[in-house]
Write an enzyme that holds these catalytic residues in place. Structure first.
Site: not given
Length: 311
Positions: A81, A131, A135
């Site tokens: 990511n 996460y 991102k």
């Protein structure tokens, strides 16, 4: 127009490819780790020079980056990511600086939302999970790259093919396994949160609109349903569609991706202004399509078991 889709065999990427193939004048190039990829690319490990050579050979007019990791440890999340978009931007600057880059980000980059409010693209970003943080790092890299690039901050995609890594896909799989057994019990974590759900096919349409839109675009656009929906009601509605007759039990556990985010809702006005895009499918339609795809997968597996291959 040549458009390269990275992560083209994944959940989002597959739907993007389907939309692009229905778009006149577009030739689709697939990039990823799959043997079927025209460009064998793994952004988590790719070297900038080798990726630049591959991009130079492909000569894309646009790139839609659907590659991303939603699960795994922090290292895996960072490699895919965060590192992935950085390598991609560096290679594009070298090999295809005029190509439009559409990068799929996540509403998780915003972190916790305030109840009864929706966030605009100018809202502060306060991710609370690895996460969301990874991102966000990818988004910052893309928006600061100097390329003709836009990040689509996607809410919670739902619809046909939803993977078990997300709640809708996981619940659909559990309902399929339970069948219509009245004694079946499905155990889930805390379902008290509110989420902004958007049909995956609408997400794909937004990506295609962004890749083919003339002129410059805003650096970040929210792509969602535009309203917060109770997760508990989504589970209840999907169970109703499946004809589930058992019992669903909740506990206080939750997913690592959701973290402490109890409310999530995106303001999608800017996407309408820039792309002429609005979600076209209701959540009921999305859940019905998810369940139909889930049962179709079951039927296909059954036919394979009976005859050796799917008909």
């Amino acid at each position: 127009m040549r458009i390269l889709v990275l992560g083209f065999t994944g959940y989002l990427g597959g739907h993007v490819v389907e939309q692009l193939r229905a778009t006149p004048g577009v030739r689709v190039l697939g990039g990823g780790r799959s043997p079927a990829a025209e460009l064998g690319i793994d952004l988590a490990t790719a070297r900038t020079d080798r990726l630049a050579k591959a991009l130079e050979s492909a000569a894309p007019d646009g790139v839609i980056n659907c590659a991303g990791a939603t699960g795994g440890d922090a290292v895996t999340l960072a490699e895919v990511n965060s590192r992935g978009p950085a390598v991609l931007c560096a290679a594009l600057r070298e090999a295809a600086p005029a190509a439009r880059l559409v990068h799929l980000g996540s509403a998780a980059e915003y972190g916790p939302g305030a109840p009864d409010t929706s966030v605009t693209e100018s809202a502060a970003t306060r991710p609370v999970t690895p996460y969301g943080a990874t991102k966000l790092a990818g988004t910052i890299t893309v928006t600061a790259s100097g390329l003709d690039a836009v990040v689509l901050r996607v809410g919670n995609p739902v619809g046909p093919g939803a993977p078990s890594a997300g709640l809708p896909g996981r619940v659909a799989g559990l309902l399929r396994e339970a069948g219509r057994d009245p004694d079946a019990v499905i155990g889930l974590g805390d379902l008290s949160a509110y989420r902004d759900f958007v049909d995956v096919r609408d997400v794909a349409r937004a990506a295609v609109c962004a890749a083919t839109a003339p002129g410059p675009l805003p650096r970040v656009l929210n792509i969602g349903g535009g309203k917060a929906f109770p997760v508990r009601d989504l589970v209840r509605d999907l169970a109703h569609i499946a004809g589930f007759r058992g019992r669903i039990e909740e506990d206080s556990g939750g997913s690592a991706r959701s973290g402490e985010v109890s409310w999530q809702c995106s303001d999608i006005t800017a996407a309408g202004d820039a792309l002429g895009w609005r979600p076209s499918r209701s959540l009921d339609e999305s859940l019905a399509a998810l369940w139909a795809a889930t049962t179709a997968d079951t039927d296909a597996a059954s036919r394979q078991g009976e005859g050796g291959r799917a008909l």
